[in-house]
Design an enzyme around this catalytic site. Structure first.
Site, PDB file in Angstrom:
ATOM      1  N   HIS A 112     -29.661  20.925  -4.771  1.00 41.80           N
ATOM      2  CA  HIS A 112     -30.843  20.692  -5.600  1.00 41.80           C
ATOM      3  C   HIS A 112     -30.587  20.917  -7.095  1.00 41.80           C
ATOM      4  CE1 HIS A 112     -30.783  24.808  -4.010  1.00 41.80           C
ATOM      5  NE2 HIS A 112     -31.317  25.193  -5.149  1.00 41.80           N
ATOM      6  N   CYS A 159       0.819  -1.222   0.000  1.00 44.05           N
ATOM      7  CA  CYS A 159       0.000   0.000   0.000  1.00 44.05           C
ATOM      8  C   CYS A 159       0.848   1.266   0.000  1.00 44.05           C
ATOM      9  CB  CYS A 159      -0.925   0.016   1.215  1.00 44.05           C
ATOM     10  SG  CYS A 159      -2.097  -1.347   1.289  1.00 44.05           S
ATOM     11  N   GLY A 179       2.365   2.768  -2.684  1.00 48.72           N
ATOM     12  CA  GLY A 179       2.464   3.490  -3.954  1.00 48.72           C
ATOM     13  C   GLY A 179       1.803   4.860  -3.906  1.00 48.72           C
ATOM     14  N   ASN A 198      -0.011  -9.532 -15.918  1.00 50.62           N
ATOM     15  CA  ASN A 198       0.207  -9.810 -14.509  1.00 50.62           C
ATOM     16  C   ASN A 198      -0.898  -9.150 -13.686  1.00 50.62           C
ATOM     17  OD1 ASN A 198       1.186 -10.147 -11.932  1.00 50.62           O
ATOM     18  ND2 ASN A 198       3.002  -8.862 -12.225  1.00 50.62           N
ATOM     19  N   GLY A 202       9.627   0.772  -5.409  1.00 54.98           N
ATOM     20  CA  GLY A 202       9.249  -0.402  -6.186  1.00 54.98           C
ATOM     21  C   GLY A 202       8.705  -1.523  -5.326  1.00 54.98           C
TER      22      GLY A 202
END
Length: 414
Positions: free
Chosen positions: A320, A14, A16, A173, A89
Protein backbone atom coordinates in the site's frame (compact mmCIF):
# COMPACT_ATOMS: atom_id res chain seq x y z
CA UNK A 1 1.34 -20.40 -49.40
CA UNK A 2 2.57 -18.51 -46.27
CA UNK A 3 5.19 -15.83 -46.78
CA UNK A 4 7.93 -18.06 -45.38
CA UNK A 5 7.24 -20.83 -47.85
CA UNK A 6 7.33 -24.50 -46.98
CA UNK A 7 11.06 -24.77 -46.27
CA UNK A 8 12.12 -21.48 -44.67
CA UNK A 9 13.30 -22.12 -41.12
CA UNK A 10 13.99 -19.72 -38.31
CA UNK A 11 17.14 -19.48 -36.19
CA UNK A 12 16.91 -17.53 -32.94
CA UNK A 13 20.13 -16.72 -31.07
CA UNK A 14 19.50 -16.86 -27.32
CA UNK A 15 22.92 -17.69 -25.89
CA UNK A 16 24.12 -14.18 -25.00
CA UNK A 17 24.76 -13.00 -21.44
CA UNK A 18 23.10 -9.57 -21.62
CA UNK A 19 25.44 -7.71 -19.26
CA UNK A 20 23.94 -4.31 -20.11
CA UNK A 21 20.55 -5.53 -18.86
CA UNK A 22 21.84 -6.21 -15.34
CA UNK A 23 20.31 -7.04 -12.91
CA UNK A 24 17.43 -8.50 -14.93
CA UNK A 25 19.67 -11.02 -16.75
CA UNK A 26 21.47 -12.21 -13.64
CA UNK A 27 19.05 -15.13 -13.24
CA UNK A 28 17.27 -15.30 -16.61
CA UNK A 29 18.42 -15.14 -20.26
CA UNK A 30 17.50 -11.82 -21.85
CA UNK A 31 15.22 -13.50 -24.40
CA UNK A 32 13.05 -14.70 -21.49
CA UNK A 33 12.47 -11.27 -19.93
CA UNK A 34 8.80 -10.29 -19.94
CA UNK A 35 7.14 -7.59 -22.02
CA UNK A 36 3.35 -7.24 -22.20
CA UNK A 37 2.98 -10.34 -20.06
CA UNK A 38 5.08 -12.77 -22.10
CA UNK A 39 8.77 -13.57 -22.74
CA UNK A 40 10.50 -11.74 -25.58
CA UNK A 41 11.08 -15.13 -27.21
CA UNK A 42 7.34 -15.81 -27.29
CA UNK A 43 6.72 -12.44 -28.95
CA UNK A 44 9.32 -13.30 -31.61
CA UNK A 45 7.78 -16.74 -32.08
CA UNK A 46 4.26 -15.38 -32.59
CA UNK A 47 5.51 -13.15 -35.40
CA UNK A 48 7.55 -15.87 -37.08
CA UNK A 49 4.51 -18.12 -37.00
CA UNK A 50 2.34 -15.49 -38.67
CA UNK A 51 4.78 -15.08 -41.57
CA UNK A 52 4.74 -18.81 -42.24
CA UNK A 53 7.74 -20.23 -40.37
CA UNK A 54 7.00 -23.53 -38.63
CA UNK A 55 10.46 -24.88 -37.76
CA UNK A 56 12.87 -23.08 -35.46
CA UNK A 57 16.39 -23.70 -34.20
CA UNK A 58 17.07 -22.18 -30.79
CA UNK A 59 20.72 -21.56 -29.90
CA UNK A 60 20.93 -21.54 -26.11
CA UNK A 61 23.23 -22.08 -23.16
CA UNK A 62 22.48 -25.73 -22.32
CA UNK A 63 22.50 -24.98 -18.58
CA UNK A 64 19.38 -22.84 -19.18
CA UNK A 65 17.55 -25.43 -21.32
CA UNK A 66 14.71 -26.06 -18.86
CA UNK A 67 13.79 -22.36 -18.90
CA UNK A 68 13.07 -22.52 -22.65
CA UNK A 69 11.01 -25.71 -22.68
CA UNK A 70 7.53 -25.29 -24.10
CA UNK A 71 7.65 -21.57 -24.98
CA UNK A 72 7.73 -22.10 -28.74
CA UNK A 73 6.31 -25.62 -28.73
CA UNK A 74 2.97 -24.31 -27.42
CA UNK A 75 2.80 -22.06 -30.50
CA UNK A 76 3.00 -25.12 -32.75
CA UNK A 77 6.68 -24.91 -33.76
CA UNK A 78 8.93 -27.86 -34.40
CA UNK A 79 11.91 -26.83 -32.27
CA UNK A 80 15.53 -27.95 -32.40
CA UNK A 81 17.91 -26.91 -29.61
CA UNK A 82 21.52 -26.13 -30.49
CA UNK A 83 23.79 -25.83 -27.41
CA UNK A 84 26.31 -22.99 -27.11
CA UNK A 85 28.19 -23.51 -23.85
CA UNK A 86 30.18 -20.27 -24.05
CA UNK A 87 29.10 -16.95 -25.61
CA UNK A 88 31.81 -16.90 -28.29
CA UNK A 89 29.88 -14.70 -30.72
CA UNK A 90 27.05 -14.80 -33.23
CA UNK A 91 29.17 -16.65 -35.79
CA UNK A 92 29.86 -19.42 -33.31
CA UNK A 93 26.16 -19.55 -32.43
CA UNK A 94 25.20 -19.99 -36.09
CA UNK A 95 27.79 -22.76 -36.51
CA UNK A 96 25.98 -24.67 -33.75
CA UNK A 97 22.70 -24.38 -35.66
CA UNK A 98 23.91 -25.33 -39.14
CA UNK A 99 23.38 -29.11 -38.78
CA UNK A 100 19.63 -28.43 -38.60
CA UNK A 101 19.51 -26.20 -41.68
CA UNK A 102 19.10 -26.72 -45.41
CA UNK A 103 18.14 -24.05 -47.90
CA UNK A 104 17.16 -20.54 -46.83
CA UNK A 105 16.71 -19.54 -43.21
CA UNK A 106 15.75 -16.45 -41.25
CA UNK A 107 18.26 -15.54 -38.53
CA UNK A 108 17.23 -13.22 -35.69
CA UNK A 109 18.83 -12.20 -32.43
CA UNK A 110 16.78 -13.31 -29.41
CA UNK A 111 16.66 -9.83 -27.90
CA UNK A 112 15.08 -8.13 -30.92
CA UNK A 113 11.38 -7.32 -31.34
CA UNK A 114 10.62 -6.58 -34.99
CA UNK A 115 7.27 -5.65 -36.50
CA UNK A 116 5.53 -8.32 -38.51
CA UNK A 117 5.60 -6.00 -41.52
CA UNK A 118 9.39 -5.62 -41.42
CA UNK A 119 9.87 -9.38 -41.02
CA UNK A 120 7.61 -9.98 -44.00
CA UNK A 121 9.73 -7.68 -46.18
CA UNK A 122 12.88 -9.59 -45.23
CA UNK A 123 11.23 -12.92 -46.08
CA UNK A 124 9.97 -11.64 -49.46
CA UNK A 125 13.37 -10.27 -50.51
CA UNK A 126 15.37 -12.26 -53.06
CA UNK A 127 18.60 -13.92 -51.99
CA UNK A 128 20.69 -13.01 -48.97
CA UNK A 129 19.49 -9.91 -47.17
CA UNK A 130 19.85 -7.86 -43.99
CA UNK A 131 17.38 -5.65 -42.13
CA UNK A 132 18.71 -2.20 -41.21
CA UNK A 133 17.20 0.69 -39.31
CA UNK A 134 18.06 4.31 -38.61
CA UNK A 135 19.95 5.21 -35.46
CA UNK A 136 17.58 6.89 -32.99
CA UNK A 137 18.60 10.35 -31.78
CA UNK A 138 19.13 9.12 -28.21
CA UNK A 139 21.24 6.09 -29.23
CA UNK A 140 25.02 5.86 -29.16
CA UNK A 141 26.44 4.67 -32.49
CA UNK A 142 29.30 2.88 -30.71
CA UNK A 143 26.83 0.37 -29.24
CA UNK A 144 25.69 -0.92 -32.64
CA UNK A 145 27.00 -2.31 -35.90
CA UNK A 146 27.00 0.52 -38.45
CA UNK A 147 25.94 -0.24 -42.04
CA UNK A 148 27.10 1.40 -45.26
CA UNK A 149 25.24 0.74 -48.51
CA UNK A 150 25.87 1.03 -52.24
CA UNK A 151 23.54 1.29 -55.22
CA UNK A 152 20.68 2.23 -52.89
CA UNK A 153 19.72 -1.27 -51.75
CA UNK A 154 22.92 -3.33 -51.57
CA UNK A 155 25.18 -3.85 -48.58
CA UNK A 156 28.66 -2.40 -48.82
CA UNK A 157 29.88 -3.32 -45.32
CA UNK A 158 28.83 -3.83 -41.69
CA UNK A 159 31.23 -2.11 -39.30
CA UNK A 160 31.24 -3.64 -35.86
CA UNK A 161 30.92 -1.54 -32.70
CA UNK A 162 34.61 -0.74 -32.41
CA UNK A 163 34.85 0.30 -36.09
CA UNK A 164 31.63 2.20 -36.74
CA UNK A 165 32.25 5.43 -34.79
CA UNK A 166 34.18 7.01 -37.69
CA UNK A 167 31.73 5.94 -40.42
CA UNK A 168 29.46 8.60 -41.87
CA UNK A 169 26.25 6.60 -41.68
CA UNK A 170 23.22 6.59 -39.42
CA UNK A 171 22.08 3.15 -40.55
CA UNK A 172 22.60 0.29 -38.10
CA UNK A 173 22.34 -3.47 -38.25
CA UNK A 174 18.96 -4.57 -36.87
CA UNK A 175 20.07 -8.15 -36.16
CA UNK A 176 17.75 -9.86 -38.69
CA UNK A 177 19.03 -11.69 -41.78
CA UNK A 178 17.84 -14.10 -44.47
CA UNK A 179 20.65 -16.36 -45.60
CA UNK A 180 21.42 -19.54 -47.55
CA UNK A 181 22.71 -22.63 -45.75
CA UNK A 182 25.62 -22.86 -48.21
CA UNK A 183 27.49 -20.36 -46.04
CA UNK A 184 28.65 -23.28 -43.86
CA UNK A 185 32.08 -23.39 -45.54
CA UNK A 186 32.59 -19.71 -44.74
CA UNK A 187 31.66 -20.39 -41.13
CA UNK A 188 34.32 -23.10 -40.90
CA UNK A 189 36.99 -20.58 -41.94
CA UNK A 190 35.76 -17.85 -39.58
CA UNK A 191 38.38 -16.25 -37.33
CA UNK A 192 37.89 -14.09 -34.20
CA UNK A 193 37.28 -10.39 -34.78
CA UNK A 194 39.12 -7.56 -33.04
CA UNK A 195 36.63 -8.04 -30.18
CA UNK A 196 37.74 -11.65 -29.78
CA UNK A 197 34.42 -13.08 -31.01
CA UNK A 198 33.32 -15.05 -34.05
CA UNK A 199 31.01 -12.56 -35.77
CA UNK A 200 28.26 -13.43 -38.24
CA UNK A 201 28.82 -9.98 -39.71
CA UNK A 202 32.24 -11.10 -40.96
CA UNK A 203 30.50 -13.81 -43.00
CA UNK A 204 27.92 -11.39 -44.36
CA UNK A 205 30.62 -8.92 -45.39
CA UNK A 206 32.30 -11.67 -47.43
CA UNK A 207 29.17 -12.56 -49.43
CA UNK A 208 29.10 -11.42 -53.04
CA UNK A 209 25.74 -9.64 -52.80
CA UNK A 210 23.46 -8.86 -49.86
CA UNK A 211 20.27 -6.90 -50.30
CA UNK A 212 19.41 -4.23 -47.72
CA UNK A 213 15.84 -4.12 -46.38
CA UNK A 214 14.96 -0.91 -44.55
CA UNK A 215 12.81 -1.07 -41.43
CA UNK A 216 9.61 0.88 -42.18
CA UNK A 217 7.85 0.19 -38.89
CA UNK A 218 9.88 -0.72 -35.80
CA UNK A 219 12.77 -2.85 -34.68
CA UNK A 220 13.63 -2.68 -30.97
CA UNK A 221 17.00 -3.89 -29.75
CA UNK A 222 16.42 -4.77 -26.08
CA UNK A 223 19.96 -4.22 -24.90
CA UNK A 224 19.36 -2.00 -21.86
CA UNK A 225 16.66 -2.01 -19.19
CA UNK A 226 14.75 0.99 -20.54
CA UNK A 227 14.42 -0.74 -23.93
CA UNK A 228 11.95 -3.06 -22.20
CA UNK A 229 9.73 -0.07 -21.49
CA UNK A 230 9.77 1.01 -25.13
CA UNK A 231 8.96 -2.52 -26.30
CA UNK A 232 6.19 -2.79 -23.74
CA UNK A 233 4.68 0.51 -24.91
CA UNK A 234 4.60 -0.62 -28.55
CA UNK A 235 3.16 -4.06 -27.79
CA UNK A 236 0.45 -2.58 -25.58
CA UNK A 237 -0.57 -0.20 -28.38
CA UNK A 238 -1.11 -3.25 -30.60
CA UNK A 239 -2.95 -5.27 -27.93
CA UNK A 240 -6.70 -5.74 -27.94
CA UNK A 241 -8.40 -5.56 -24.56
CA UNK A 242 -10.12 -8.59 -23.04
CA UNK A 243 -11.63 -9.15 -19.61
CA UNK A 244 -11.36 -12.69 -18.21
CA UNK A 245 -11.20 -11.83 -14.52
CA UNK A 246 -13.49 -10.11 -12.04
CA UNK A 247 -14.02 -6.35 -11.76
CA UNK A 248 -15.79 -4.77 -8.81
CA UNK A 249 -18.84 -2.72 -9.74
CA UNK A 250 -17.15 0.11 -7.85
CA UNK A 251 -14.00 -0.07 -10.00
CA UNK A 252 -13.46 1.62 -13.36
CA UNK A 253 -11.73 0.29 -16.47
CA UNK A 254 -10.98 2.75 -19.28
CA UNK A 255 -9.59 1.89 -22.72
CA UNK A 256 -7.97 -1.35 -23.90
CA UNK A 257 -7.22 -3.49 -20.86
CA UNK A 258 -6.36 -7.17 -20.77
CA UNK A 259 -7.34 -8.78 -17.45
CA UNK A 260 -6.36 -12.42 -17.04
CA UNK A 261 -8.37 -15.25 -15.57
CA UNK A 262 -8.75 -15.46 -11.78
CA UNK A 263 -7.64 -11.84 -11.43
CA UNK A 264 -9.63 -9.35 -9.35
CA UNK A 265 -9.95 -5.57 -9.51
CA UNK A 266 -11.21 -4.36 -6.13
CA UNK A 267 -13.44 -1.39 -5.47
CA UNK A 268 -12.51 2.22 -6.15
CA UNK A 269 -9.59 1.14 -8.35
CA UNK A 270 -9.05 2.64 -11.79
CA UNK A 271 -7.32 0.88 -14.68
CA UNK A 272 -6.47 3.08 -17.66
CA UNK A 273 -5.41 1.32 -20.85
CA UNK A 274 -3.57 0.28 -22.69
CA UNK A 275 -2.62 -2.00 -19.82
CA UNK A 276 -2.00 -5.70 -19.29
CA UNK A 277 -2.79 -7.60 -16.07
CA UNK A 278 -2.01 -11.31 -16.10
CA UNK A 279 -3.68 -14.32 -14.48
CA UNK A 280 -4.23 -14.63 -10.75
CA UNK A 281 -3.55 -10.97 -9.90
CA UNK A 282 -5.14 -8.83 -7.21
CA UNK A 283 -5.42 -5.08 -7.72
CA UNK A 284 -6.55 -2.59 -5.06
CA UNK A 285 -8.71 -1.47 -3.46
CA UNK A 286 -8.25 2.17 -4.45
CA UNK A 287 -5.33 1.40 -6.79
CA UNK A 288 -4.50 3.37 -9.94
CA UNK A 289 -2.97 1.56 -12.92
CA UNK A 290 -2.02 4.11 -15.55
CA UNK A 291 -1.37 3.57 -19.28
CA UNK A 292 1.44 1.39 -20.62
CA UNK A 293 1.66 -0.77 -17.53
CA UNK A 294 2.21 -4.52 -17.74
CA UNK A 295 1.65 -6.66 -14.65
CA UNK A 296 2.64 -10.34 -14.81
CA UNK A 297 0.87 -13.41 -13.48
CA UNK A 298 0.32 -13.77 -9.76
CA UNK A 299 1.10 -10.17 -8.81
CA UNK A 300 -0.53 -8.13 -6.07
CA UNK A 301 -0.92 -4.35 -6.18
CA UNK A 302 -2.22 -3.11 -2.85
CA UNK A 303 -4.31 -0.30 -1.38
CA UNK A 304 -3.69 3.17 -2.88
CA UNK A 305 -0.78 2.04 -5.04
CA UNK A 306 -0.11 3.88 -8.30
CA UNK A 307 1.72 2.16 -11.16
CA UNK A 308 2.48 4.05 -14.35
CA UNK A 309 4.25 3.02 -17.58
CA UNK A 310 6.04 0.14 -15.89
CA UNK A 311 6.76 -3.57 -16.24
CA UNK A 312 6.01 -5.61 -13.12
CA UNK A 313 7.07 -9.21 -13.60
CA UNK A 314 5.49 -12.43 -12.41
CA UNK A 315 4.88 -13.01 -8.72
CA UNK A 316 5.79 -9.54 -7.42
CA UNK A 317 3.89 -7.66 -4.72
CA UNK A 318 3.59 -3.90 -4.27
CA UNK A 319 2.31 -2.91 -0.84
CA UNK A 320 0.00 0.00 0.00
CA UNK A 321 0.79 3.67 -0.62
CA UNK A 322 3.63 2.99 -3.07
CA UNK A 323 4.39 4.70 -6.38
CA UNK A 324 6.03 2.81 -9.26
CA UNK A 325 6.64 5.05 -12.27
CA UNK A 326 8.53 4.28 -15.51
CA UNK A 327 10.19 1.37 -13.75
CA UNK A 328 10.94 -2.32 -14.13
CA UNK A 329 10.25 -4.67 -11.24
CA UNK A 330 11.70 -8.17 -11.61
CA UNK A 331 10.08 -11.46 -10.67
CA UNK A 332 9.06 -12.32 -7.09
CA UNK A 333 9.91 -8.92 -5.62
CA UNK A 334 8.29 -7.47 -2.51
CA UNK A 335 7.91 -3.71 -2.62
CA UNK A 336 7.35 -2.45 0.93
CA UNK A 337 4.61 0.02 1.85
CA UNK A 338 5.34 3.60 0.92
CA UNK A 339 8.14 2.82 -1.55
CA UNK A 340 8.57 5.65 -4.06
CA UNK A 341 10.46 5.42 -7.37
CA UNK A 342 11.40 8.95 -8.43
CA UNK A 343 11.34 9.19 -12.23
CA UNK A 344 12.07 12.84 -13.07
CA UNK A 345 15.10 15.09 -12.61
CA UNK A 346 14.64 18.64 -11.29
CA UNK A 347 16.38 20.01 -14.40
CA UNK A 348 14.14 17.99 -16.76
CA UNK A 349 17.19 16.52 -18.49
CA UNK A 350 17.24 12.93 -19.69
CA UNK A 351 17.68 10.44 -16.85
CA UNK A 352 21.06 8.69 -16.79
CA UNK A 353 21.89 5.23 -15.49
CA UNK A 354 25.04 3.16 -14.97
CA UNK A 355 25.72 0.47 -17.56
CA UNK A 356 28.85 -1.61 -17.03
CA UNK A 357 30.28 1.13 -14.84
CA UNK A 358 29.62 3.94 -17.32
CA UNK A 359 26.94 6.61 -16.82
CA UNK A 360 24.80 6.73 -19.97
CA UNK A 361 21.67 8.57 -21.02
CA UNK A 362 18.47 6.55 -21.15
CA UNK A 363 17.06 8.88 -23.80
CA UNK A 364 14.03 9.26 -21.54
CA UNK A 365 12.93 12.33 -19.63
CA UNK A 366 11.19 10.01 -17.19
CA UNK A 367 12.79 6.82 -15.98
CA UNK A 368 12.48 5.30 -12.53
CA UNK A 369 14.13 2.24 -11.01
CA UNK A 370 15.17 -1.26 -12.06
CA UNK A 371 14.72 -3.78 -9.26
CA UNK A 372 16.19 -7.25 -9.68
CA UNK A 373 14.37 -10.53 -9.16
CA UNK A 374 13.63 -11.55 -5.60
CA UNK A 375 14.50 -8.20 -4.02
CA UNK A 376 12.64 -6.50 -1.16
CA UNK A 377 12.34 -2.84 -0.25
CA UNK A 378 11.76 -1.75 3.33
CA UNK A 379 8.80 0.50 4.07
CA UNK A 380 9.33 4.10 3.05
CA UNK A 381 12.20 3.35 0.64
CA UNK A 382 12.91 6.25 -1.75
CA UNK A 383 14.75 5.50 -5.00
CA UNK A 384 16.47 8.13 -7.16
CA UNK A 385 15.77 8.13 -10.94
CA UNK A 386 17.77 5.62 -12.96
CA UNK A 387 19.01 3.59 -10.00
CA UNK A 388 19.19 -0.20 -10.00
CA UNK A 389 18.88 -2.73 -7.20
CA UNK A 390 20.43 -6.15 -7.80
CA UNK A 391 18.73 -9.50 -7.39
CA UNK A 392 17.83 -10.84 -3.94
CA UNK A 393 18.79 -7.59 -2.19
CA UNK A 394 17.03 -5.70 0.59
CA UNK A 395 16.72 -2.06 1.52
CA UNK A 396 16.16 -1.01 5.10
CA UNK A 397 13.25 1.04 6.47
CA UNK A 398 13.27 4.58 5.08
CA UNK A 399 16.42 4.04 3.03
CA UNK A 400 17.20 6.56 0.28
CA UNK A 401 18.77 4.78 -2.71
CA UNK A 402 21.12 7.33 -4.27
CA UNK A 403 23.43 4.80 -5.95
CA UNK A 404 23.02 1.35 -7.46
CA UNK A 405 22.84 -1.54 -5.00
CA UNK A 406 24.50 -4.84 -5.87
CA UNK A 407 22.92 -8.26 -5.64
CA UNK A 408 22.49 -10.35 -2.47
CA UNK A 409 22.74 -7.40 -0.08
CA UNK A 410 21.06 -7.82 3.30
CA UNK A 411 19.73 -5.14 5.61
CA UNK A 412 21.83 -2.00 5.75
CA UNK A 413 21.62 -1.78 9.55
CA UNK A 414 21.87 -5.25 11.01
Amino acid sequence: MPLGGARLKGVILCGGIGKRLWPLTEEFPKSLLEVCGKPILEVIGERLKRIGINEVVLVINPSKRSMFNGILEKLGFEVRYAPQELPLGTGDALKRAMKFLDGEFLLINGDIIVSEGDLSEVVKADGNCILVRELEKWENKEEFGVVSIKDCEKLEKIYEKDEGRAIDSKLINAGVYKLESNISELLNDLRPSSRGELEITSIINSLEEVKVVFSREYCIDIGRPWDLLRANEILLKEMQGEIKGEISEKAEVIGDVYLGKDSKIHGFSTIIGPAYIGDGCEIGPNALIRPYTSIGNGCKVGFSVEVKNSVVMEGSKIAHLSYIGDSIIGKSCNIGAGTITANLRHDNEQVKSLINGKLVSTGRRKFGAVIGHGSKTGIGTLIYPGRKIGCNSWTSVGEVVREDIGSNRGFKNG
